[in-house]
Enzyme design. Structure first.
Site, PDB file in Angstrom:
ATOM      1  CB  ALA A  64      -0.916  -0.005   1.219  1.00  0.00           C
ATOM      2  N   GLY A 107       0.203  -4.894   1.102  1.00  0.00           N
ATOM      3  CA  GLY A 107      -1.036  -4.890   0.346  1.00  0.00           C
ATOM      4  C   GLY A 107      -0.902  -5.568  -1.003  1.00  0.00           C
ATOM      5  CD  GLU A 110      -3.016  -7.687   3.468  1.00  0.00           C
ATOM      6  OE1 GLU A 110      -3.569  -8.117   4.498  1.00  0.00           O
ATOM      7  OE2 GLU A 110      -2.770  -6.474   3.268  1.00  0.00           O
ATOM      8  CD  GLU A 130       1.310  -5.955   5.806  1.00  0.00           C
ATOM      9  OE1 GLU A 130       0.563  -5.995   4.810  1.00  0.00           O
ATOM     10  OE2 GLU A 130       2.097  -6.895   6.110  1.00  0.00           O
TER      11      GLU A 130
END
Length: 248
Positions: A64, A107, A110, A130
């Site tokens: 992200a 992200g 994911e 993370e």
């Protein structure tokens, strides 16, 4: 309003190829990319096709966008910005193929976990660091990853932040095969070709039943099979199969 885009979308009759295209940020997933992915999903929910996800510049997605994440609040967490789009991708009617090269972190990992099929390259680096940034992997890793690689390995990865190489991801079953970077997209299309050769309705129902909760079985299979047993396409395909066998 900016005319810039975070995705490159190629449409074909039976598939859509979506390239994450923020090479200056290693394809980090920002709000604009999320919004554009929602737009792709909206089209695929109305007119189901196979989705191939790939990253530009030798990177799938480095995670992200940290600049955006740093400023997000508890209210943003409650909205599940990335989790919502990844779950929408996972729920698409037709299969999703993630072609993973280079970094697929945070992200980005994911997003890959939300796909039905994952292939990679030897230079793939995938994982969830993370906790080193003071957050958790909250967009699917903590429940999708254990299903993919088993709870012991998933626990180690999300607690330590260890990053898997392509070979390690293959050994763990996180990707089904490895290809050289120049061959990766062709390999994704070859997977899509094999899927597209099958009956689309049978494929859609197979995905739906695969993803049904444990308590839905075997009823989910029976309901899907009942629908297919009445399908003209089932009759046509089986008739052709029997005719070919007689002709041999």
């Amino acid at each position: 309003m900016s005319d810039e885009h975070s995705l490159v979308v190629e449409e074909r009759a039976d598939r859509i190829v979506v390239t994450l295209d923020r090479p200056e940020r290693r394809n980090a997933i920002d709000q604009r990319m999320v919004d554009e992915l929602h737009a792709v999903c909206a089209r695929l929910e109305v007119a189901p096709r196979i989705l191939i996800l790939v990253g530009a510049g030798g990177v799938f997605a480095s995670g992200a966008d940290i600049a955006e994440l740093r400023d997000r609040t508890a209210a943003d967490a409650a909205h599940g910005i990335n989790d919502t789009i990844f779950s929408r991708i996972a729920a698409l009617p037709m299969p999703v193929i993630a072609a993973l090269d280079g970094y697929a972190l945070g992200g980005g990992a994911e997003l890959a976990y939300a796909a039905d099929l994952r292939i990679g390259t030897p230079r793939l680096r995938i994982g969830n660091p993370e906790t080193g940034l003071g957050i958790i992997a909250a967009a699917g890793a903590l429940w999708r990853l254990p299903r993919l690689v088993g709870l012991p390995l998933a626990t180690e990865l999300v607690l330590t932040g260890r990053i898997l190489t392509g070979e390690e991801a293959l050994a763990a079953g996180l990707v089904s095969d490895l290809f050289e970077p120049a061959e990766l997209l062709d390999a994704a299309h070859a997977l899509a070709d094999r899927i597209a050769a099958n009956d689309p309705l049978a494929t859609r129902l197979t995905k739906r039943v695969l993803n049904a909760p444990a308590e839905a079985h075997p009823g989910a299979e029976r309901e899907a099979q009942a629908q297919l047993f009445e399908s003209p396409e089932k009759h046509r395909r089986m008739t052709e199969f029997l005719q070919r066998r007689v002709a041999r």
